[in-house]
Design an enzyme around this catalytic site. Structure first.
Site, PDB file in Angstrom:
ATOM      1  N   CYS A  36       0.830  -1.209   0.000  1.00  0.00           N
ATOM      2  CA  CYS A  36       0.000   0.000   0.000  1.00  0.00           C
ATOM      3  C   CYS A  36       0.862   1.255   0.000  1.00  0.00           C
ATOM      4  CB  CYS A  36      -1.007   0.003   1.139  1.00  0.00           C
ATOM      5  SG  CYS A  36      -0.389   0.475   2.748  1.00  0.00           S
ATOM      6  N   ASP A  38       2.817   2.724   2.458  1.00  0.00           N
ATOM      7  CA  ASP A  38       3.151   3.455   3.677  1.00  0.00           C
ATOM      8  C   ASP A  38       4.014   2.585   4.581  1.00  0.00           C
ATOM      9  OD1 ASP A  38       1.676   5.760   3.069  1.00  0.00           O
ATOM     10  OD2 ASP A  38      -0.165   4.872   3.826  1.00  0.00           O
ATOM     11  N   CYS A  61       2.442   8.673   1.853  1.00  0.00           N
ATOM     12  CA  CYS A  61       1.729   9.872   1.431  1.00  0.00           C
ATOM     13  C   CYS A  61       1.898  10.999   2.465  1.00  0.00           C
ATOM     14  CB  CYS A  61       0.253   9.546   1.238  1.00  0.00           C
ATOM     15  SG  CYS A  61      -0.582   9.039   2.758  1.00  0.00           S
ATOM     16  N   CYS A 105      -3.352   5.836   8.193  1.00  0.00           N
ATOM     17  CA  CYS A 105      -2.024   6.417   8.434  1.00  0.00           C
ATOM     18  C   CYS A 105      -1.814   6.663   9.926  1.00  0.00           C
ATOM     19  CB  CYS A 105      -1.868   7.735   7.675  1.00  0.00           C
ATOM     20  SG  CYS A 105      -1.941   7.549   5.887  1.00  0.00           S
TER      21      CYS A 105
END
Length: 150
Positions: A36, A38, A61, A105
């Site tokens: 993904c 992260d 991100c 996140c």
């Protein structure tokens, strides 16, 4: 991008705090999923049960960078027990909100702290699981939103 995020998120993304790595950390935790995109690595310096310094490196991100930055500012100077109580919800609130697709996140930031503390306990001959809990190794956001959500 700016329209989706609070001024506080943008500030922590543009001017992240505590970036880098500690030379001889008391504990290091790395969480995330390359699928993904992260990945967070957090290193802690702990003296007399207090987190005296904390650094992070995040590949991800803007929200991942902002949540890492905010999480480090929230635990620096705190006791290990206080840091263990930090939730992803507290990180989101400190950032004045995140879009729903970016909540994962903040979960990663919480997990990175717990992984670093688990490493600290292991290095000191203590089984971390009863204290830190079982660490999630998976990024559930990949399944929910697909890897293209970044």
């Amino acid at each position: 991008m700016a329209g989706m995020y609070s001024a506080k998120v943008m500030d922590h993304f543009m001017n992240p705090r505590n970036v880098g790595e500690l030379e001889n950390p008391s504990g290091v935790g790395e969480v995330g999923n390359p699928k993904c995109g992260d990945i967070m690595r957090m290193s802690l310096q702990i003296e007399d049960n207090v987190i005296t310094d904390v650094k992070f490196k995040t590949f991800g991100c803007g929200a991942a960078i902002a949540t890492s930055s905010m999480a480090t500012t929230l635990i620096k100077g705190k006791t290990v027990e206080e840091a263990l109580k930090l939730t992803n919800k507290a990180v989101v609130e400190a950032l004045e909100g995140l879009p729903p697709v970016k909540i994962h996140c903040s979960v990663l930031a919480e997990q990175a702290i717990k992984a670093a503390l688990a490493d600290y306990y292991r290095k000191n001959g203590v089984d971390p699981e009863p204290i830190v809990g079982k660490l999630e190794e998976d990024c559930h956001a990949c399944d929910e939103h697909g890897c293209g959500s970044h």
